[in-house]
Design a protein around this motif. Structure first.
Motif, mmCIF file in Angstrom:
data_model
loop_
_atom_site.group_PDB
_atom_site.id
_atom_site.type_symbol
_atom_site.label_atom_id
_atom_site.label_comp_id
_atom_site.label_asym_id
_atom_site.label_seq_id
_atom_site.Cartn_x
_atom_site.Cartn_y
_atom_site.Cartn_z
ATOM 1 N N ALA A 83 38.639 46.181 37.565
ATOM 2 C CA ALA A 83 39.455 45.038 37.982
ATOM 3 C C ALA A 83 39.455 43.917 36.931
ATOM 4 O O ALA A 83 40.004 42.847 37.176
ATOM 5 C CB ALA A 83 38.936 44.506 39.309
ATOM 6 N N GLY A 84 38.821 44.166 35.779
ATOM 7 C CA GLY A 84 38.874 43.165 34.705
ATOM 8 C C GLY A 84 37.533 42.551 34.344
ATOM 9 O O GLY A 84 37.469 41.406 33.889
ATOM 10 N N PHE A 85 36.465 43.335 34.488
ATOM 11 C CA PHE A 85 35.139 42.797 34.168
ATOM 12 C C PHE A 85 34.489 43.588 33.051
ATOM 13 O O PHE A 85 34.481 44.815 33.118
ATOM 14 C CB PHE A 85 34.249 42.816 35.417
ATOM 15 N N PRO A 86 34.006 42.887 32.048
ATOM 16 C CA PRO A 86 33.819 41.439 31.943
ATOM 17 C C PRO A 86 35.000 40.650 31.340
ATOM 18 O O PRO A 86 34.946 39.428 31.273
ATOM 19 C CB PRO A 86 32.610 41.331 30.998
ATOM 20 N N GLY A 87 36.060 41.315 30.907
ATOM 21 C CA GLY A 87 37.072 40.649 30.078
ATOM 22 C C GLY A 87 37.815 39.498 30.732
ATOM 23 O O GLY A 87 38.124 38.494 30.069
ATOM 24 N N LEU A 88 38.093 39.632 32.023
ATOM 25 C CA LEU A 88 38.928 38.622 32.682
ATOM 26 C C LEU A 88 38.258 37.237 32.762
ATOM 27 O O LEU A 88 38.852 36.237 32.335
ATOM 28 C CB LEU A 88 39.306 39.150 34.070
ATOM 29 N N PRO A 89 37.027 37.158 33.255
ATOM 30 C CA PRO A 89 36.361 35.840 33.244
ATOM 31 C C PRO A 89 36.177 35.281 31.827
ATOM 32 O O PRO A 89 36.256 34.064 31.629
ATOM 33 C CB PRO A 89 35.005 36.118 33.919
#
Ligand code: SAH
Length: 248
Positions: A83-89
């Motif tokens: 779902a976008g971890f770690p890139g999204l944060p």
């Protein structure tokens, strides 16, 4: 008292000298709700409480920012992002970076696209591909930084990820302290020495994420920083079945 995601993020950032504004911290509150809503129809996380999501997904992801590893305007790739971890944060706190999200499960990537749209994040690319295939579609050795969490054991992961990284670039592998322990012969890190040699890389350092406790339970997470020292030979990555059957 209700748990506040934004307060937990602000506290961690302030304690660790990570640049953040109150407005950005509030976006994590929204992100938490979005993740729960999305998870109701598409399973992207096993974490259920706001506290777990805040610490184990958000704070864990941004831990890399307390070290000066990602230079301004860097090209970053997140392999097996779910779902976008770690890139999204990371991207939420670092507008300047260009980031590519890769996952073989297209429906999980929809969450990242949704969040990018909601917060107006620019320079975000999503690739619904297998990592070992995408690399040979113009992605070989073009990234300054790769990140990855909870995708495969380190010897396997190195073969999937290092071909994306420029010589002199870095790979930040999110791992538990146990797997990052150089003094334990059985740790993933200890078992990765041959893979590192073959793929043209070395261990730069092992950094502590210093996560806050959750209900008095210590969270022992590390970031293994791998540096590319040369080019990765063209024969890597092999096909997935070969990588897994016979890790380097
Ligand atoms: N990084 C996320 C997700 C971890 S789950 C997090 O920490 O929350 C592992 C993810 O890796 C899954 O979404 C799976 O689809 C993806 N994955 C596993 N092998 C892959 C490969 N070879 N190429 C691309 N994605 C892969």
């Amino acid at each position: 008292m209700d748990f506040s995601t934004s307060k937990a993020i602000l506290e961690y950032c302030n304690d660790n000298k990570i640049d953040i504004t109150e407005q950005k911290a509030n976006q994590f509150e929204v992100l938490s709700d979005m993740l729960c809503d999305f998870n109701a129809h598409t399973n992207v996380t096993a974490l259920k409480t706001k506290k777990d999501i805040a610490i184990k997904h958000f704070v864990d992801s941004i831990a890399v920012l307390k070290y000066d590893l990602i230079k301004k305007n860097a090209f970053v790739i997140d392999i097996g992002c779910g779902a976008g971890f770690p890139g999204l944060p990371i991207k939420m706190l670092r507008d300047d970076i260009h980031i590519t999200f890769v996952d073989s499960t297209a429906k999980k990537l929809k969450f990242t696209s949704l969040v990018a749209e909601q917060f107006g994040l620019e320079n975000v690319k999503v690739c619904p591909n297998r990592a070992e295939e995408l690399v040979n579609m113009g992605n070989r050795e073009v990234y300054d930084v790769a990140v990855s969490r909870a995708v495969a054991s380190l010897p396997v992961l190195l073969e999937l990820v290092l071909p994306y990284v420029k010589p002199s670039g870095i790979f930040c592998a999110y791992k538990s302290s146990i797997e990052a322990d150089r003094n334990n012969k059985e740790s993933e890190l200890s078992k990765s020495m041959n893979a590192l040699k073959k793929l043209g890389a070395k261990v730069e350092c092992v950094l502590d994420a210093n996560l806050p406790d959750i209900d008095d339970v210590t969270q022992k997470h590390c970031i293994i920083v791998i540096k590319k020292t040369g080019k990765t030979p063209a024969g890597f990555p092999r096909r997935y079945a070969a990588i897994v059957k016979n890790p380097l």
